[in-house]
Design a protein around this motif. Structure first.
Motif, PDB file in Angstrom:
ATOM      1  N   ILE A  92       0.702  -1.086   0.186  1.00  0.00           N
ATOM      2  CA  ILE A  92      -0.100   0.034   0.094  1.00  0.00           C
ATOM      3  C   ILE A  92       0.814   1.338   0.042  1.00  0.00           C
ATOM      4  N   LYS A 124       0.201   4.269  -0.980  1.00  0.00           N
ATOM      5  CA  LYS A 124      -0.644   5.735  -0.489  1.00  0.00           C
ATOM      6  C   LYS A 124       0.317   6.723   0.222  1.00  0.00           C
ATOM      7  N   VAL A 146      -7.878   0.601  -3.070  1.00  0.00           N
ATOM      8  CA  VAL A 146      -8.396   0.141  -1.531  1.00  0.00           C
ATOM      9  C   VAL A 146      -9.041   1.376  -0.914  1.00  0.00           C
ATOM     10  N   MET A 154     -13.339  -7.846   0.784  1.00  0.00           N
ATOM     11  CA  MET A 154     -12.210  -7.030   1.559  1.00  0.00           C
ATOM     12  C   MET A 154     -13.011  -6.567   2.964  1.00  0.00           C
ATOM     13  N   LEU A 173     -11.912  -4.085   6.736  1.00  0.00           N
ATOM     14  CA  LEU A 173     -11.176  -3.504   7.734  1.00  0.00           C
ATOM     15  C   LEU A 173     -11.700  -3.455   8.984  1.00  0.00           C
ATOM     16  N   MET A 202      -3.375  -6.081   7.753  1.00  0.00           N
ATOM     17  CA  MET A 202      -2.481  -4.856   7.510  1.00  0.00           C
ATOM     18  C   MET A 202      -1.351  -4.974   8.430  1.00  0.00           C
ATOM     19  N   SER A 203      -0.481  -3.718   8.296  1.00  0.00           N
ATOM     20  CA  SER A 203       0.842  -4.183   9.005  1.00  0.00           C
ATOM     21  C   SER A 203       0.485  -4.744  10.495  1.00  0.00           C
ATOM     22  N   ARG A 209      -2.760  -6.410   2.864  1.00  0.00           N
ATOM     23  CA  ARG A 209      -2.619  -4.928   2.256  1.00  0.00           C
ATOM     24  C   ARG A 209      -1.657  -4.332   3.189  1.00  0.00           C
ATOM     25  N   VAL A 210      -0.199  -4.325   3.101  1.00  0.00           N
ATOM     26  CA  VAL A 210       0.677  -3.895   3.848  1.00  0.00           C
ATOM     27  C   VAL A 210       1.288  -2.394   3.596  1.00  0.00           C
ATOM     28  N   GLY A 211       1.436  -1.487   4.212  1.00  0.00           N
ATOM     29  CA  GLY A 211       1.875  -0.280   3.959  1.00  0.00           C
ATOM     30  C   GLY A 211       3.004   0.116   4.873  1.00  0.00           C
ATOM     31  N   THR A 212       2.621   0.400   5.994  1.00  0.00           N
ATOM     32  CA  THR A 212       3.662   0.929   7.003  1.00  0.00           C
ATOM     33  C   THR A 212       4.962  -0.003   7.300  1.00  0.00           C
ATOM     34  N   ARG A 245       3.381   6.694   7.661  1.00  0.00           N
ATOM     35  CA  ARG A 245       3.206   7.869   6.589  1.00  0.00           C
ATOM     36  C   ARG A 245       3.165   9.248   7.475  1.00  0.00           C
ATOM     37  N   VAL A 273      -7.357   8.634   5.595  1.00  0.00           N
ATOM     38  CA  VAL A 273      -8.412   7.889   6.182  1.00  0.00           C
ATOM     39  C   VAL A 273      -8.167   6.292   6.392  1.00  0.00           C
TER      40      VAL A 273
HETATM   41  C1  LIG Z   1      -3.774   2.526   4.383  1.00  0.00           C
HETATM   42  C2  LIG Z   1      -4.368   1.193   4.231  1.00  0.00           C
HETATM   43  C3  LIG Z   1      -3.715  -0.145   4.584  1.00  0.00           C
HETATM   44  C4  LIG Z   1      -2.362  -0.271   5.019  1.00  0.00           C
HETATM   45  O1  LIG Z   1      -2.096   0.059   6.432  1.00  0.00           O
HETATM   46  P1  LIG Z   1      -1.002  -0.302   7.244  1.00  0.00           P
HETATM   47  O2  LIG Z   1      -1.287  -0.097   8.730  1.00  0.00           O
HETATM   48  O3  LIG Z   1      -0.052   0.938   6.806  1.00  0.00           O
HETATM   49  O4  LIG Z   1      -0.144  -1.302   6.552  1.00  0.00           O
HETATM   50  C5  LIG Z   1      -4.428  -1.237   4.217  1.00  0.00           C
HETATM   51  N1  LIG Z   1      -5.848  -0.845   3.898  1.00  0.00           N
HETATM   52  C6  LIG Z   1      -6.249   0.019   3.558  1.00  0.00           C
HETATM   53  C7  LIG Z   1      -7.832   0.064   3.004  1.00  0.00           C
HETATM   54  C8  LIG Z   1      -5.544   1.133   3.772  1.00  0.00           C
HETATM   55  O5  LIG Z   1      -6.272   2.372   3.666  1.00  0.00           O
END
Ligand SMILES: *Cc1c(COP(=O)(O)O)cnc(C)c1O
Length: 226
Positions: free
Chosen positions: A35, A37, A82, A164, A166, A196-197, A212-215, A221, A226
Motif C-alpha cells: 500500500i 498511498k 483500496v 475485503m 477493515l 494490514m501491517s 494489504r501492507v503499507g507501514t 506515513r 482515512v
Molecule cells: C492504508 C491502508 C492499509 C495499510 O495500512 P498499514 O497499517 O500502513 O499497513 C491497508 N488497507 C487500507 C484500506 C488502507 O487504507
C-alpha cells in the motif's frame, strides 16, 4: 559489513511465508499488496526494483499522478484501489486499476457495471464488508452481504472475485476475519483481502489470500489518510 541487511520487503515476505507455514498453507497462495498511498514515486521505485509488482492506492487522483510513469518503467504492475470510490471517478479508475477492492454500495456497483460495459472492461471487483458495523466505515453490513453479492455478480454481471474488510481498531480481529471467510465460503468467492501491517500474520492464520501492507514496508506515513 559483510552481509547485507534484509530489506523491509524481504522481512515482510519472510513473515508471510512463516505465517503460511505455521497455518499449514501454501505461501504462494498469499499475495502481498504493497500500500503505497501518500508515498512518492522515489520511495516506491526501490520496491519495484526488488521485484514487487502489486500495489494499492486509496485515491484515484494520486494513482493517476504516480502510476502511469512507473508502469512505463516496470512492466507487469497490478494496482488495487483500496479507498472509497466515487461513482463519477469510475471511468478514470477503470483505466488505472486492475482490482477495485472497495465496491461498497449499489450506486457504485451500478456505475461500474454501466461504464465497464461501455469500456469493454471486466475489472476484478471485491466487495467491501463493514464487518464491525461501524457507522464511520464504508462497506456493506454483513447481514446484507449475500444479497449484495447476488446483485453485483448475478444481476449486474460484475467480475466479483473476492471480499475485503477493515476490522474495528483496537480489538481482536480474528472474529471479523472469520466472518469474512464465512461470507466468501458460502458465496464461492476466492479472494479474501484482509490484514494490514499490524495484523497480517493473524489474517493469514484466518485464511487471507491477500494482505494489504503499507507501514511495515514504507515506514510511517507523514500525511494523514482515512
Ligand atoms: C492504508 C491502508 C492499509 C495499510 O495500512 P498499514 O497499517 O500502513 O499497513 C491497508 N488497507 C487500507 C484500506 C488502507 O487504507
Amino acid at each position: 559489513m559483510t552481509s547485507k541487511q534484509p530489506s523491509n520487503l524481504d522481512q515482510v515476505g519472510q513473515n508471510i511465508r512463516d505465517s503460511a507455514e505455521r497455518a499449514g498453507r501454501d505461501p504462494h497462495a498469499i499475495t502481498l499488496v504493497a500500500i503505497s498511498k501518500t508515498h512518492p514515486v522515489a520511495v516506491i521505485r526501490p520496491l519495484l526494483d526488488q521485484g514487487q509488482r502489486i500495489f494499492g492506492e486509496n485515491k484515484v487522483q494520486e494513482a493517476a499522478d504516480k502510476w502511469p510513469s512507473l508502469r512505463e518503467d516496470y512492466p507487469g504492475v497490478a494496482l488495487h484501489m483500496v479507498g472509497p470510490l466515487q461513482s463519477n471517478k469510475v471511468r478514470q479508475a477503470l483505466s488505472l486499476f486492475e482490482v477495485i477492492e472497495t465496491v461498497d454500495r449499489p450506486k457504485l456497483a451500478r456505475a461500474i457495471a454501466r461504464i465497464s460495459a461501455e469500456e469493454n472492461s471486466s475489472i476484478q471487483c471485491y466487495i467491501q464488508i463493514n464487518v464491525g458495523r461501524e457507522s464511520q466505515k464504508a462497506g456493506i453490513d454483513p447481514e446484507e452481504a449475500d444479497a449484495f453479492i447476488v446483485l453485483c455478480r448475478d444481476v449486474l454481471k460484475l467480475n466479483v472475485t473476492g471480499l475485503m474488510c477493515l476490522p474495528p481498531a483496537g480489538q481482536d480481529p480474528r472474529p471479523y476475519f472469520s466472518q469474512l471467510k464465512d461470507i466468501a465460503g458460502r458465496n464461492d468467492l476466492e479472494h479474501l483481502s484482509m490484514g494490514m501491517s499490524g495484523d497480517y500474520q493473524i489474517a493469514i492464520q484466518c485464511g487471507a489470500t491477500s494482505v494489504r501492507v503499507g507501514t511495515a514496508l514504507f515506514g510511517a506515513r507523514t500525511v494523514k489518510t482515512v
